[in-house]
Scaffold this active site. Sequence first.
Site, PDB file in Angstrom:
ATOM      1  N   LYS A  54      53.293  28.112 -87.696  1.00  0.00           N
ATOM      2  CA  LYS A  54      53.747  28.408 -89.063  1.00  0.00           C
ATOM      3  C   LYS A  54      53.897  27.104 -89.858  1.00  0.00           C
ATOM      4  O   LYS A  54      53.512  27.031 -91.028  1.00  0.00           O
ATOM      5  CB  LYS A  54      55.064  29.182 -89.010  1.00  0.00           C
ATOM      6  CG  LYS A  54      54.871  30.620 -88.498  1.00  0.00           C
ATOM      7  CD  LYS A  54      56.171  31.330 -88.089  1.00  0.00           C
ATOM      8  CE  LYS A  54      55.836  32.698 -87.468  1.00  0.00           C
ATOM      9  NZ  LYS A  54      57.025  33.426 -86.976  1.00  0.00           N
ATOM     10  N   GLN A  98      63.276  32.347 -86.443  1.00  0.00           N
ATOM     11  CA  GLN A  98      62.397  32.906 -85.415  1.00  0.00           C
ATOM     12  C   GLN A  98      63.192  33.809 -84.466  1.00  0.00           C
ATOM     13  O   GLN A  98      64.273  33.449 -83.991  1.00  0.00           O
ATOM     14  CB  GLN A  98      61.716  31.774 -84.634  1.00  0.00           C
ATOM     15  CG  GLN A  98      60.688  32.235 -83.621  1.00  0.00           C
ATOM     16  CD  GLN A  98      59.439  32.859 -84.234  1.00  0.00           C
ATOM     17  OE1 GLN A  98      59.079  32.574 -85.380  1.00  0.00           O
ATOM     18  NE2 GLN A  98      58.764  33.715 -83.478  1.00  0.00           N
ATOM     19  N   ASP A 121      60.230  36.914 -94.166  1.00  0.00           N
ATOM     20  CA  ASP A 121      59.912  37.871 -93.098  1.00  0.00           C
ATOM     21  C   ASP A 121      60.032  39.319 -93.580  1.00  0.00           C
ATOM     22  O   ASP A 121      59.528  40.235 -92.925  1.00  0.00           O
ATOM     23  CB  ASP A 121      60.915  37.701 -91.939  1.00  0.00           C
ATOM     24  CG  ASP A 121      60.364  36.896 -90.784  1.00  0.00           C
ATOM     25  OD1 ASP A 121      59.144  36.951 -90.540  1.00  0.00           O
ATOM     26  OD2 ASP A 121      61.173  36.228 -90.111  1.00  0.00           O
TER      27      ASP A 121
END
Length: 300
Positions: A54, A98, A121
Amino acid sequence: MSTATILDGKAIADETIARVAGETAALAARGVTPGLATVLVGEDPASQAYVASKGRAAKSCGFHSEQHTLPDATREADLLALVEKLNRDPKIHGILVQLPLPKAIDAARVLEAIDPRKDVDGFHPINVGLLSIGEMARALVPCTPAGAMIMLDKACAALGTSLAGKEAVVIGRSNIVGKPMAQLLLQRHCTVTIAHSRTRTLPAVARRADVLVAAVGQPEMVRGDWVKPGAIVVDVGINRVPGEGLDAAGKPKTRLVGDVAYAEAAEVAGAITPVPGGVGRMTVAMLMANTLEAARRAAG
Ligand code: GUN
Protein backbone atom coordinates in the site's frame (compact mmCIF):
# COMPACT_ATOMS: atom_id res chain seq x y z
CA MET A 1 -12.05 -25.61 -24.75
CA SER A 2 -12.72 -22.59 -22.59
CA THR A 3 -14.01 -19.49 -24.34
CA ALA A 4 -14.41 -17.38 -21.20
CA THR A 5 -13.06 -13.84 -21.21
CA ILE A 6 -10.28 -13.76 -18.62
CA LEU A 7 -10.37 -10.51 -16.62
CA ASP A 8 -6.79 -9.34 -16.08
CA GLY A 9 -6.68 -7.74 -12.62
CA LYS A 10 -3.13 -6.52 -13.03
CA ALA A 11 -3.90 -4.63 -16.24
CA ILE A 12 -7.09 -3.10 -14.80
CA ALA A 13 -5.31 -2.18 -11.54
CA ASP A 14 -2.41 -0.58 -13.48
CA GLU A 15 -4.95 1.42 -15.49
CA THR A 16 -6.63 2.59 -12.25
CA ILE A 17 -3.30 3.54 -10.64
CA ALA A 18 -2.29 5.48 -13.80
CA ARG A 19 -5.60 7.40 -13.69
CA VAL A 20 -5.15 8.18 -9.97
CA ALA A 21 -1.55 9.34 -10.57
CA GLY A 22 -2.70 11.67 -13.37
CA GLU A 23 -5.51 13.17 -11.29
CA THR A 24 -3.18 13.49 -8.29
CA ALA A 25 -0.80 15.60 -10.39
CA ALA A 26 -3.72 17.87 -11.34
CA LEU A 27 -4.79 18.22 -7.69
CA ALA A 28 -1.19 18.84 -6.58
CA ALA A 29 -1.02 21.69 -9.10
CA ARG A 30 -3.82 23.27 -7.01
CA GLY A 31 -1.68 22.85 -3.88
CA VAL A 32 -3.22 19.65 -2.45
CA THR A 33 -1.19 16.43 -2.22
CA PRO A 34 -3.24 13.39 -1.10
CA GLY A 35 -1.83 11.89 2.11
CA LEU A 36 -2.24 8.27 3.22
CA ALA A 37 -1.28 7.00 6.69
CA THR A 38 -1.11 3.25 7.25
CA VAL A 39 -1.03 1.83 10.77
CA LEU A 40 0.38 -1.64 11.42
CA VAL A 41 0.24 -3.17 14.90
CA GLY A 42 2.41 -6.26 15.44
CA GLU A 43 4.57 -8.32 13.13
CA ASP A 44 2.27 -10.56 11.12
CA PRO A 45 4.25 -11.18 7.88
CA ALA A 46 1.18 -11.11 5.61
CA SER A 47 0.05 -7.78 7.12
CA GLN A 48 3.59 -6.39 6.77
CA ALA A 49 3.56 -7.33 3.08
CA TYR A 50 0.11 -5.78 2.50
CA VAL A 51 1.02 -2.54 4.26
CA ALA A 52 4.32 -2.29 2.34
CA SER A 53 2.50 -2.72 -0.98
CA LYS A 54 0.00 0.00 0.00
CA GLY A 55 2.89 2.37 0.80
CA ARG A 56 4.61 1.62 -2.51
CA ALA A 57 1.41 2.22 -4.46
CA ALA A 58 0.83 5.53 -2.61
CA LYS A 59 4.31 6.72 -3.57
CA SER A 60 3.82 5.66 -7.20
CA CYS A 61 0.62 7.78 -7.27
CA GLY A 62 2.55 10.80 -6.00
CA PHE A 63 0.89 10.79 -2.55
CA HIS A 64 2.37 11.82 0.75
CA SER A 65 2.66 8.41 2.45
CA GLU A 66 3.54 7.51 6.03
CA GLN A 67 3.59 4.19 7.85
CA HIS A 68 3.13 3.91 11.61
CA THR A 69 4.40 0.61 12.98
CA LEU A 70 3.50 -0.22 16.58
CA PRO A 71 4.51 -3.22 18.72
CA ASP A 72 2.18 -6.16 19.27
CA ALA A 73 1.78 -5.15 22.94
CA THR A 74 0.42 -1.68 22.05
CA ARG A 75 -2.38 -0.57 24.36
CA GLU A 76 -5.73 0.30 22.81
CA ALA A 77 -5.54 3.81 24.33
CA ASP A 78 -2.25 4.48 22.54
CA LEU A 79 -3.61 3.28 19.21
CA LEU A 80 -6.70 5.47 19.71
CA ALA A 81 -4.43 8.44 20.47
CA LEU A 82 -2.53 7.88 17.20
CA VAL A 83 -5.81 7.70 15.25
CA GLU A 84 -6.94 10.98 16.87
CA LYS A 85 -3.66 12.62 15.91
CA LEU A 86 -4.03 11.45 12.28
CA ASN A 87 -7.67 12.65 12.28
CA ARG A 88 -6.43 16.16 13.12
CA ASP A 89 -3.45 16.12 10.69
CA PRO A 90 -4.29 18.21 7.58
CA LYS A 91 -1.58 16.41 5.50
CA ILE A 92 -3.46 13.11 5.98
CA HIS A 93 -6.62 12.42 3.94
CA GLY A 94 -6.74 8.64 4.37
CA ILE A 95 -6.13 6.46 7.44
CA LEU A 96 -5.82 2.70 7.12
CA VAL A 97 -5.47 0.55 10.24
CA GLN A 98 -4.40 -2.86 8.99
CA LEU A 99 -6.53 -5.78 10.23
CA PRO A 100 -6.43 -8.10 12.05
CA LEU A 101 -5.45 -6.21 15.23
CA PRO A 102 -4.04 -8.01 18.27
CA LYS A 103 -6.75 -9.71 20.36
CA ALA A 104 -6.35 -7.30 23.29
CA ILE A 105 -7.52 -4.40 21.10
CA ASP A 106 -11.20 -3.81 20.29
CA ALA A 107 -10.99 -3.45 16.49
CA ALA A 108 -14.52 -2.04 16.15
CA ARG A 109 -13.71 0.71 18.62
CA VAL A 110 -10.57 1.64 16.69
CA LEU A 111 -12.35 1.65 13.31
CA GLU A 112 -15.10 3.86 14.76
CA ALA A 113 -12.49 6.34 16.03
CA ILE A 114 -11.32 7.08 12.46
CA ASP A 115 -12.84 10.26 11.01
CA PRO A 116 -15.36 8.84 8.47
CA ARG A 117 -14.06 11.35 5.88
CA LYS A 118 -10.60 9.75 6.20
CA ASP A 119 -11.87 6.15 6.39
CA VAL A 120 -10.43 4.97 3.07
CA ASP A 121 -11.24 1.34 3.96
CA GLY A 122 -14.94 2.23 4.12
CA PHE A 123 -15.37 0.24 7.35
CA HIS A 124 -16.76 3.01 9.62
CA PRO A 125 -20.49 2.56 10.41
CA ILE A 126 -21.15 6.01 8.90
CA ASN A 127 -19.71 4.86 5.57
CA VAL A 128 -21.54 1.52 5.81
CA GLY A 129 -24.77 3.52 6.29
CA LEU A 130 -24.03 5.98 3.46
CA LEU A 131 -23.40 3.05 1.10
CA SER A 132 -26.61 1.33 2.11
CA ILE A 133 -28.72 4.47 1.44
CA GLY A 134 -26.87 5.13 -1.82
CA GLU A 135 -25.28 8.46 -0.77
CA MET A 136 -22.30 7.77 -2.99
CA ALA A 137 -21.12 11.40 -3.15
CA ARG A 138 -20.35 11.21 0.57
CA ALA A 139 -19.58 7.49 1.14
CA LEU A 140 -16.18 5.83 0.98
CA VAL A 141 -16.67 2.29 -0.36
CA PRO A 142 -14.63 -0.76 0.81
CA CYS A 143 -11.79 -1.34 -1.63
CA THR A 144 -12.21 -5.01 -2.58
CA PRO A 145 -15.89 -4.81 -3.59
CA ALA A 146 -15.26 -1.44 -5.31
CA GLY A 147 -12.51 -3.14 -7.34
CA ALA A 148 -14.75 -6.12 -8.09
CA MET A 149 -17.36 -3.73 -9.53
CA ILE A 150 -14.80 -2.25 -11.93
CA MET A 151 -13.92 -5.77 -13.08
CA LEU A 152 -17.63 -6.51 -13.56
CA ASP A 153 -17.97 -3.40 -15.73
CA LYS A 154 -15.03 -4.61 -17.84
CA ALA A 155 -16.68 -8.02 -18.16
CA CYS A 156 -19.97 -6.46 -19.24
CA ALA A 157 -18.17 -4.30 -21.81
CA ALA A 158 -16.35 -7.37 -23.20
CA LEU A 159 -19.58 -9.38 -23.39
CA GLY A 160 -21.69 -6.50 -24.75
CA THR A 161 -24.12 -6.54 -21.85
CA SER A 162 -24.95 -4.54 -18.71
CA LEU A 163 -25.62 -5.30 -15.06
CA ALA A 164 -29.16 -3.92 -14.85
CA GLY A 165 -31.72 -6.69 -14.30
CA LYS A 166 -29.18 -9.49 -13.87
CA GLU A 167 -29.45 -12.18 -11.19
CA ALA A 168 -26.46 -11.71 -8.90
CA VAL A 169 -25.47 -14.21 -6.23
CA VAL A 170 -22.84 -13.24 -3.66
CA ILE A 171 -21.48 -16.18 -1.68
CA GLY A 172 -20.21 -14.80 1.63
CA ARG A 173 -21.67 -12.24 4.04
CA SER A 174 -18.61 -10.52 5.53
CA ASN A 175 -18.67 -6.81 6.37
CA ILE A 176 -15.52 -6.31 4.26
CA VAL A 177 -16.71 -7.96 1.04
CA GLY A 178 -20.04 -9.82 0.92
CA LYS A 179 -22.40 -7.20 2.35
CA PRO A 180 -20.92 -4.12 0.58
CA MET A 181 -20.69 -6.12 -2.68
CA ALA A 182 -24.40 -6.89 -2.44
CA GLN A 183 -25.17 -3.18 -1.85
CA LEU A 184 -23.15 -2.15 -4.90
CA LEU A 185 -24.84 -4.74 -7.13
CA LEU A 186 -28.25 -3.60 -5.87
CA GLN A 187 -27.39 0.01 -6.78
CA ARG A 188 -26.60 -1.23 -10.28
CA HIS A 189 -30.09 -2.74 -10.49
CA CYS A 190 -29.19 -6.41 -10.08
CA THR A 191 -31.52 -8.84 -8.29
CA VAL A 192 -29.24 -9.80 -5.42
CA THR A 193 -29.04 -12.95 -3.31
CA ILE A 194 -26.53 -13.23 -0.46
CA ALA A 195 -25.69 -16.89 0.14
CA HIS A 196 -23.57 -18.22 2.99
CA SER A 197 -22.53 -21.30 4.94
CA ARG A 198 -26.11 -22.02 6.10
CA THR A 199 -27.67 -21.62 2.66
CA ARG A 200 -29.45 -24.80 1.61
CA THR A 201 -28.84 -26.15 -1.92
CA LEU A 202 -25.99 -23.70 -2.46
CA PRO A 203 -24.99 -25.16 -5.87
CA ALA A 204 -28.54 -24.63 -7.16
CA VAL A 205 -28.63 -21.06 -5.82
CA ALA A 206 -25.25 -20.35 -7.46
CA ARG A 207 -26.47 -21.78 -10.77
CA ARG A 208 -29.19 -19.09 -10.93
CA ALA A 209 -26.53 -16.38 -11.11
CA ASP A 210 -25.76 -14.30 -14.19
CA VAL A 211 -23.16 -12.67 -11.92
CA LEU A 212 -21.56 -14.98 -9.36
CA VAL A 213 -19.27 -13.49 -6.69
CA ALA A 214 -17.39 -15.90 -4.39
CA ALA A 215 -16.04 -14.41 -1.15
CA VAL A 216 -16.00 -17.22 1.39
CA GLY A 217 -12.35 -18.13 1.93
CA GLN A 218 -12.84 -21.82 1.03
CA PRO A 219 -10.32 -23.06 -1.55
CA GLU A 220 -12.01 -24.05 -4.84
CA MET A 221 -15.43 -24.49 -3.22
CA VAL A 222 -17.36 -23.26 -6.26
CA ARG A 223 -17.25 -26.07 -8.84
CA GLY A 224 -17.76 -25.85 -12.60
CA ASP A 225 -21.27 -27.29 -12.33
CA TRP A 226 -22.29 -24.44 -9.96
CA VAL A 227 -21.80 -21.95 -12.80
CA LYS A 228 -24.56 -21.01 -15.21
CA PRO A 229 -23.29 -21.13 -18.81
CA GLY A 230 -22.15 -17.64 -19.85
CA ALA A 231 -22.15 -16.24 -16.29
CA ILE A 232 -19.65 -13.63 -15.10
CA VAL A 233 -17.64 -15.17 -12.23
CA VAL A 234 -15.76 -12.93 -9.79
CA ASP A 235 -13.48 -14.81 -7.40
CA VAL A 236 -12.53 -12.76 -4.33
CA GLY A 237 -10.89 -15.67 -2.48
CA ILE A 238 -7.13 -15.86 -1.93
CA ASN A 239 -6.27 -19.19 -0.26
CA ARG A 240 -2.83 -20.70 0.25
CA VAL A 241 -2.87 -24.48 -0.27
CA PRO A 242 -0.17 -27.18 -0.42
CA GLY A 243 1.58 -27.34 -3.79
CA GLU A 244 3.77 -30.04 -5.31
CA GLY A 245 7.37 -30.71 -4.32
CA LEU A 246 9.79 -28.66 -2.26
CA ASP A 247 11.07 -25.10 -2.66
CA ALA A 248 14.76 -24.07 -2.80
CA ALA A 249 14.91 -24.03 1.01
CA GLY A 250 13.54 -27.59 1.17
CA LYS A 251 10.13 -26.52 2.48
CA PRO A 252 6.91 -27.90 0.95
CA LYS A 253 5.73 -25.61 -1.84
CA THR A 254 2.44 -23.78 -1.58
CA ARG A 255 0.25 -22.11 -4.19
CA LEU A 256 -2.59 -19.60 -4.23
CA VAL A 257 -6.08 -20.60 -5.30
CA GLY A 258 -9.39 -18.79 -5.21
CA ASP A 259 -12.80 -19.81 -3.89
CA VAL A 260 -13.62 -20.99 -7.41
CA ALA A 261 -12.25 -24.13 -9.11
CA TYR A 262 -10.88 -22.00 -11.92
CA ALA A 263 -10.23 -24.52 -14.70
CA GLU A 264 -13.70 -26.07 -14.34
CA ALA A 265 -15.51 -22.75 -14.03
CA ALA A 266 -13.66 -21.21 -16.99
CA GLU A 267 -15.11 -23.99 -19.19
CA VAL A 268 -18.62 -22.73 -18.49
CA ALA A 269 -18.38 -19.01 -17.63
CA GLY A 270 -18.68 -16.09 -20.07
CA ALA A 271 -16.03 -14.16 -18.13
CA ILE A 272 -13.96 -14.99 -15.07
CA THR A 273 -11.34 -13.45 -12.78
CA PRO A 274 -8.23 -15.60 -12.13
CA VAL A 275 -6.44 -16.07 -8.78
CA PRO A 276 -3.78 -14.76 -8.46
CA GLY A 277 -3.93 -11.78 -10.82
CA GLY A 278 -7.62 -11.01 -10.44
CA VAL A 279 -9.59 -9.00 -7.89
CA GLY A 280 -6.71 -9.00 -5.38
CA ARG A 281 -4.76 -6.60 -7.57
CA MET A 282 -7.66 -4.16 -7.51
CA THR A 283 -7.84 -3.77 -3.72
CA VAL A 284 -4.71 -1.64 -3.43
CA ALA A 285 -5.64 0.35 -6.57
CA MET A 286 -9.03 1.23 -5.06
CA LEU A 287 -7.38 2.29 -1.81
CA MET A 288 -5.47 4.85 -3.87
CA ALA A 289 -8.68 5.93 -5.62
CA ASN A 290 -10.41 6.36 -2.23
CA THR A 291 -7.50 8.39 -0.83
CA LEU A 292 -7.55 10.69 -3.87
CA GLU A 293 -11.32 11.07 -3.49
CA ALA A 294 -11.01 11.89 0.23
CA ALA A 295 -8.35 14.53 -0.58
CA ARG A 296 -10.56 16.06 -3.29
CA ARG A 297 -13.51 16.30 -0.94
CA ALA A 298 -11.32 17.85 1.77
CA ALA A 299 -10.07 20.40 -0.78
CA GLY A 300 -13.68 21.22 -1.71
N1 GUN B 1 -6.67 -6.88 6.20
C1 GUN B 1 -7.01 -7.65 5.13
N2 GUN B 1 -7.69 -6.91 4.21
C2 GUN B 1 -7.76 -5.66 4.72
C3 GUN B 1 -8.31 -4.45 4.22
O1 GUN B 1 -8.90 -4.37 3.13
N3 GUN B 1 -8.16 -3.36 5.02
C4 GUN B 1 -7.54 -3.43 6.24
N4 GUN B 1 -7.47 -2.32 6.95
N5 GUN B 1 -7.02 -4.54 6.71
C5 GUN B 1 -7.13 -5.64 5.95
